[in-house]
Design a protein around this motif. Structure first.
Motif, mmCIF file in Angstrom:
data_model
loop_
_atom_site.group_PDB
_atom_site.id
_atom_site.type_symbol
_atom_site.label_atom_id
_atom_site.label_comp_id
_atom_site.label_asym_id
_atom_site.label_seq_id
_atom_site.Cartn_x
_atom_site.Cartn_y
_atom_site.Cartn_z
ATOM 1 N N ASP A 77 -0.427 17.279 1.435
ATOM 2 C CA ASP A 77 -1.305 16.291 2.067
ATOM 3 C C ASP A 77 -2.585 16.065 1.275
ATOM 4 O OD1 ASP A 77 -2.178 18.830 2.549
ATOM 5 O OD2 ASP A 77 -2.605 18.547 4.680
ATOM 6 N N LEU A 133 -5.114 14.288 -1.484
ATOM 7 C CA LEU A 133 -5.399 12.882 -1.728
ATOM 8 C C LEU A 133 -4.404 12.271 -2.708
ATOM 9 C CD1 LEU A 133 -9.277 12.493 -2.147
ATOM 10 C CD2 LEU A 133 -7.839 11.428 -0.407
ATOM 11 N N ARG A 134 -3.997 11.043 -2.413
ATOM 12 C CA ARG A 134 -3.198 10.254 -3.337
ATOM 13 C C ARG A 134 -4.002 9.036 -3.757
ATOM 14 N NH1 ARG A 134 2.263 11.390 -3.531
ATOM 15 N NH2 ARG A 134 3.017 12.927 -2.033
ATOM 16 N N ASP A 194 -5.757 6.371 -1.339
ATOM 17 C CA ASP A 194 -6.217 6.936 -0.066
ATOM 18 C C ASP A 194 -7.711 6.723 0.100
ATOM 19 O OD1 ASP A 194 -3.704 7.777 0.563
ATOM 20 O OD2 ASP A 194 -4.068 9.917 0.223
ATOM 21 N N ARG A 195 -8.124 6.506 1.330
ATOM 22 C CA ARG A 195 -9.549 6.346 1.627
ATOM 23 C C ARG A 195 -9.924 7.257 2.777
ATOM 24 N NH1 ARG A 195 -11.260 0.748 2.551
ATOM 25 N NH2 ARG A 195 -9.753 0.180 0.954
ATOM 26 N N HIS A 196 -11.170 7.686 2.772
ATOM 27 C CA HIS A 196 -11.645 8.531 3.868
ATOM 28 C C HIS A 196 -13.131 8.282 4.076
ATOM 29 C CE1 HIS A 196 -11.948 10.905 0.121
ATOM 30 N NE2 HIS A 196 -13.111 11.277 0.598
ATOM 31 N N GLU A 249 -17.109 4.402 3.024
ATOM 32 C CA GLU A 249 -15.867 5.098 2.712
ATOM 33 C C GLU A 249 -15.813 5.442 1.219
ATOM 34 O OE1 GLU A 249 -12.416 3.589 5.708
ATOM 35 O OE2 GLU A 249 -12.941 2.215 4.087
ATOM 36 N N LYS A 252 0.827 -1.206 0.000
ATOM 37 C CA LYS A 252 0.000 0.000 0.000
ATOM 38 C C LYS A 252 0.862 1.257 0.000
ATOM 39 C CE LYS A 252 -3.923 -2.022 2.520
ATOM 40 N NZ LYS A 252 -4.699 -1.967 3.789
ATOM 41 N N ARG A 269 1.312 4.278 -3.066
ATOM 42 C CA ARG A 269 1.147 5.719 -2.894
ATOM 43 C C ARG A 269 2.410 6.499 -3.270
ATOM 44 N NH1 ARG A 269 -2.222 3.072 0.094
ATOM 45 N NH2 ARG A 269 -4.146 3.950 0.939
ATOM 46 N N SER A 289 -13.064 9.227 -7.073
ATOM 47 C CA SER A 289 -13.160 8.274 -5.961
ATOM 48 C C SER A 289 -14.392 7.392 -6.133
ATOM 49 C CB SER A 289 -13.250 9.008 -4.611
ATOM 50 O OG SER A 289 -12.078 9.748 -4.351
ATOM 51 N N ILE A 295 -12.781 5.777 -1.847
ATOM 52 C CA ILE A 295 -11.391 5.443 -2.154
ATOM 53 C C ILE A 295 -10.974 6.176 -3.420
ATOM 54 C CG2 ILE A 295 -9.757 3.597 -2.658
ATOM 55 C CD1 ILE A 295 -11.641 1.658 -1.297
ATOM 56 N N CYS A 296 -9.861 6.897 -3.346
ATOM 57 C CA CYS A 296 -9.360 7.651 -4.494
ATOM 58 C C CYS A 296 -8.684 6.705 -5.487
ATOM 59 C CB CYS A 296 -8.379 8.721 -4.028
ATOM 60 S SG CYS A 296 -7.670 9.699 -5.381
#
Length: 266
Positions: free
Chosen positions: A136, A138-139, A142-144, A120, A25, A29, A114, A122-123
């Motif tokens: 900082d 999103l890459r 990445d998930r949020h 969630e 992971k 990134r 995403s 995911i990008c």
């Protein structure tokens, strides 16, 4: 990641697997530059010996390759093969790619894509703009939680109200702890505004001086499956341009979903 302790109920084998996956992971990134072993160990809180052992195993199995010149590790061919096996899940992103690149070129801003996974987002991709992007941002990978960021907010607003509330209840403690600039108390009024406006606007909350717009991609039944996000500096997003870009992004999302439906991808 703890170097010595096991999580409750975790076996040594499970811990080793988890660490190996964490390396993959992390490298995902850092593409295409890759990372040196010292950086891998530092980022994952692993000793050098453990980082070397796990990474070398991934090299042996061709999931990772080592560039002797730069001394960096990058994702290898087996990772690509696994990605191809999962490709049907990313058909929507493939269909959207040309439109996303065109939008980034047309506006000069950064454009992200995403997909929804549970509660969630995911990008899966980001397209380069002309304006500087915060470190900082999103890459890919990445998930949020839904509700955080313009994409997560756009998706949340498109859900039925009961489901959106369930997502906020489930994600709330995590959001309040890890996103103190965007707690649930801030998300709720933004959620109402997003439903009224038809697209999300994040006014420099997550990253100071950077604003974001987000629109959901909706199936025929109105179910959100993904989101397009545009990020730019506050100075570039005056009210008139904000409205024009929001409508432009809505048209892009509808066009992508129309093509996806024609292909039977959604």
């Amino acid at each position: 990641m703890n170097e010595t302790g096991l999580a409750a109920g975790e076996t040594p084998g499970a811990q080793t697997l988890r660490r190996g996956l964490a390396i993959l992971k992390l490298l995902a990134r850092s593409q295409p530059d890759g990372m040196r072993i010292s950086d891998i160990g530092r980022r994952l809180s692993l000793s050098k010996a453990t980082a070397v052992r796990l990474t070398q195993t991934l090299v042996d199995e061709r999931f990772v390759v080592h560039d002797a010149a730069s001394r960096c590790y990058r994702l290898g061919p087996e990772t690509f093969a696994v990605g191809l096996a999962a490709e049907p899940s990313y058909t929507l992103q493939r269909l959207a790619m040309v439109s996303l690149r065109a939008l980034a070129l047309e506006t000069g801003d950064w454009v992200f894509f995403s997909v929804v996974q549970g509660f969630e987002a995911i990008c899966l991709s980001r397209e380069t703009g002309d304006v500087p992007i915060p470190p900082d941002a999103l890459r890919v990978g990445d998930r949020h939680p839904l509700g955080v960021g313009a994409g997560g907010l756009a998706i949340l607003a498109a859900l039925p109200e009961e489901e959106a509330e369930a997502a906020l209840r489930a994600n709330g403690p995590f959001i309040d702890k890890h996103y103190p600039k965007s707690p649930v108390s801030v998300i709720r009024p933004l959620l109402r505004e997003t439903r009224e406006r038809g697209f999300a606007v994040i006014p420099g909350i997550v990253v100071p001086h950077y604003w974001a717009l987000g629109v959901p991609l909706l199936r025929k039944d109105g179910r959100p499956v993904a989101a397009i996000v545009l990020v730019t500096s506050e100075a570039r997003l005056h009210p008139m341009r904000r409205a024009v870009l929001g409508e432009r992004m809505v048209r892009v999302s509808r066009d992508v979903m129309s093509r996806a439906e024609q292909e039977g991808s959604v």
